[in-house]
Design an enzyme around this catalytic site. Sequence first.
Site, short mmCIF file in Angstrom:
data_model
loop_
_atom_site.label_atom_id
_atom_site.label_comp_id
_atom_site.label_asym_id
_atom_site.label_seq_id
_atom_site.Cartn_x
_atom_site.Cartn_y
_atom_site.Cartn_z
N PRO A 186 6.42 -1.22 9.92
CA PRO A 186 7.67 -2.38 10.02
C PRO A 186 7.69 -2.48 11.75
CG PRO A 186 7.80 -0.31 8.71
CD PRO A 186 6.69 -0.62 8.93
N GLU A 204 7.62 7.46 2.66
CA GLU A 204 8.20 7.67 4.31
C GLU A 204 7.16 6.89 5.05
OE1 GLU A 204 11.44 8.04 4.48
OE2 GLU A 204 11.18 8.04 2.28
N ARG A 258 -7.38 -18.21 6.01
CA ARG A 258 -7.68 -19.82 6.03
C ARG A 258 -7.92 -20.04 7.88
NH1 ARG A 258 -3.31 -22.47 7.56
NH2 ARG A 258 -3.09 -23.44 5.48
N ASP A 262 -0.15 -27.88 10.50
CA ASP A 262 0.26 -26.90 10.40
C ASP A 262 1.56 -26.87 11.43
OD1 ASP A 262 -0.87 -26.09 7.85
OD2 ASP A 262 -1.87 -24.11 8.42
N1 SAH Z 1 10.77 4.83 5.97
C1 SAH Z 1 9.99 3.77 6.78
C2 SAH Z 1 9.53 2.49 5.81
C3 SAH Z 1 8.46 3.36 4.77
S1 SAH Z 1 8.26 1.34 4.31
C4 SAH Z 1 10.12 3.22 7.69
O1 SAH Z 1 11.67 3.44 7.81
O2 SAH Z 1 9.59 3.38 9.01
C5 SAH Z 1 6.48 2.32 3.29
C6 SAH Z 1 5.18 1.49 3.97
O3 SAH Z 1 5.27 0.03 3.57
C7 SAH Z 1 5.18 1.43 5.64
O4 SAH Z 1 4.10 2.61 6.01
C8 SAH Z 1 4.49 0.11 5.90
O5 SAH Z 1 3.23 0.23 5.51
C9 SAH Z 1 4.67 -0.57 5.11
N2 SAH Z 1 5.47 -1.70 5.45
C10 SAH Z 1 6.70 -2.07 5.04
N3 SAH Z 1 7.92 -2.42 5.49
C11 SAH Z 1 6.79 -3.29 7.06
C12 SAH Z 1 6.76 -4.31 7.33
N4 SAH Z 1 7.93 -5.80 7.94
N5 SAH Z 1 5.86 -4.77 7.74
C13 SAH Z 1 5.06 -4.39 7.89
N6 SAH Z 1 4.74 -2.92 7.10
C14 SAH Z 1 5.94 -2.59 6.21
#
Ligand code: SAH
Length: 218
Positions: A82, A109, A147, A162
Site C-alpha cells: 500500500p 500484516e 492490455r 484511452d
Molecule cells: N498492515 C499493512 C496492510 C496489510 S494488507 C499496512 O498497513 O501496510 C495485506 C496485503 O495486501 C499487503 O501486504 C499488500 O500486499 C496488499 N495490499 C493492501 N493494500 C494495497 C494497496 N493499496 N496496494 C497494493 N497492495 C496492497
Amino acid sequence: MTIFPGIFDSVFQQGVIGRAIERGIVQLQTHDLRDFTHDRHRQVDDMPFGGGPGMVMKPEPVVEAVEAIRRENSGPVVLMEPWGEPLSQELATELSTGTGLIIVCGRYEGIDDRVRASLRAREISIGDYVVSGGEIPAMVVIDAVARLVPGVVGDPGSLAQDTFADEMTGWPQFTRPAEFRGMTVPDVLLSGDHARIKQWRRQQAAQRRVHSKELKKT
Ligand code: SAH
C-alpha cells in the site's frame, strides 16, 4: 506468487486479457507460496517480532518461490504494497515493455521486510487505501500492463484514445438508441462530418472534469 492462486482464474479467463492468454500473446502463471514451504503445515506466516496483532508473511517461501521462477522469468520482482510507488498509466507502460513481471501478493500484516532487500524488489501500490491482500492489486497491475502489450487489444486505436494515453481524458461515448429516456445523442455525432466530430471530441475531453492529480497539473 500468492497463497490463493485460484483467485486469478475467473478474472483472467474472460474479456480482452482472457482472449490474449488463450491466444498465447501474454502468459499468466500463478504459483502457490505454500509449495515453497518445508514443514508439514505448509506455514507461510508467523507472529511478528516485537509483538502486536496479526501475522507476518515469512521470508523464506517468498524468496525461494521467486528464485525458482526467476529461472523462467527474468522480469523485475514487484511486491504489492500500500505504501509503494503509485500505479499510473506511465508506470504500466514502462512495465509493459519489459520481458515480464514476477508479482508477489502479500496477506496478513504484510511481508517480512527482509524480502525487499533480498529480491531488490519494486514496490507498487494501487492507491492510498488498504485491501486485505495483494491479489486484487496484482490483478489491477496485470490488466493495466497486459492490455498495453501489442496485439492484446485488437484495435490499437482504442489504446491511443484511452484516458491517460496523452494529456486528454476520454470523451463522452454514445451508442444506440439515439434517444434514451428523452435524452438524445449530440447531433454532431450523427452528422458524419469526421473533422467536426474530432473537434467536438477534443473539446469535450478538455472540458471533462478530471479527478486525477496527474492530469490536473497539465
Ligand atoms: N498492515 C499493512 C496492510 C496489510 S494488507 C499496512 O498497513 O501496510 C495485506 C496485503 O495486501 C499487503 O501486504 C499488500 O500486499 C496488499 N495490499 C493492501 N493494500 C494495497 C494497496 N493499496 N496496494 C497494493 N497492495 C496492497
